[in-house]
Design an enzyme around this catalytic site. Sequence first.
Site, PDB file in Angstrom:
ATOM      1  N   HIS A 158       0.714  -1.042   0.042  1.00 37.98           N
ATOM      2  CA  HIS A 158      -0.073   0.000  -0.077  1.00 37.98           C
ATOM      3  C   HIS A 158       0.908   1.376   0.053  1.00 37.98           C
ATOM      4  CE1 HIS A 158      -4.147   0.804  -0.133  1.00 37.98           C
ATOM      5  NE2 HIS A 158      -4.369   1.131   1.158  1.00 37.98           N
ATOM      6  N   ASN A 166      -6.814   7.054   4.127  1.00 40.94           N
ATOM      7  CA  ASN A 166      -8.263   7.381   3.778  1.00 40.94           C
ATOM      8  C   ASN A 166      -8.553   8.797   4.237  1.00 40.94           C
ATOM      9  OD1 ASN A 166      -8.247   7.201   6.633  1.00 40.94           O
ATOM     10  ND2 ASN A 166      -9.967   5.888   7.071  1.00 40.94           N
ATOM     11  N   ASP A 174      -0.759   3.007  -5.359  1.00 38.40           N
ATOM     12  CA  ASP A 174      -0.697   1.307  -5.735  1.00 38.40           C
ATOM     13  C   ASP A 174      -2.244   1.202  -6.172  1.00 38.40           C
ATOM     14  OD1 ASP A 174      -2.456   0.021  -3.118  1.00 38.40           O
ATOM     15  OD2 ASP A 174      -1.834   1.906  -2.881  1.00 38.40           O
ATOM     16  N   ASN A 209      -9.078   3.758  -1.222  1.00 39.23           N
ATOM     17  CA  ASN A 209      -9.383   4.750  -0.113  1.00 39.23           C
ATOM     18  C   ASN A 209      -8.694   6.284  -0.440  1.00 39.23           C
ATOM     19  OD1 ASN A 209     -11.765   3.369   0.760  1.00 39.23           O
ATOM     20  ND2 ASN A 209     -10.237   2.347   2.605  1.00 39.23           N
TER      21      ASN A 209
END
Length: 206
Positions: A24, A72, A97, A118
């Site tokens: 991530h 997020n 990503d 997100n």
Amino acid sequence: MRPGRLRLLVGLGNPGSKYVGTRHNIGFMALDKLAAQKSVSFRPQTKFHGLMAEVAVGSERVRLLMPQTYMNESGRAIRAAIDWFGLEVDQLLVLVDDMDLSLGRLRLRAQGSAGGHNGLRSAIQHLGTQDFCRLRIGIGAPGCTSEERRARTVSHVLGVFSRQESLLVDQVLDEVLMGLDLIQCLGLERAGNRLNAFQPEGCSAC
């Protein structure tokens, strides 16, 4: 994005040692590599809710931003930086990503939806538009079926790359850095012709 237009390069990821090197965080990894190549360091900038550095890309100075808000809430940092520096959205490029791309593949786009990501969802929310450039960096999917993907998504994106995968990641990040110069010199469309066709050596899954 026209040639010479890039002014803000944002890598998406999660802050803290717990997430270093995870899939991530490949957006952070790209910016870290660029900063090391240019011999510059990131510094905390509370007004941007992130870490920032400045480098030359082509003939222009470009600010590098790693939001420290967690994924997020990435859009808060992006919005703050754009407002502070008086930038337009078309001067922004986000490195992110993408689980829908196999490891080793890249997709440069001028706009698009969040695609379930997100960080992109937050950026779209805070910018009020999805018309901003993003370079999606493939990290591969955790399974072939939708059930497998749902069950293993979190552990996959928050997991680290294997030793073999890391060899591909090094090639990919080198291509990303080269691509930034192409974007600045040639513009988004012409740079995309190369980046979107990229395939690292030894990547049979690509």
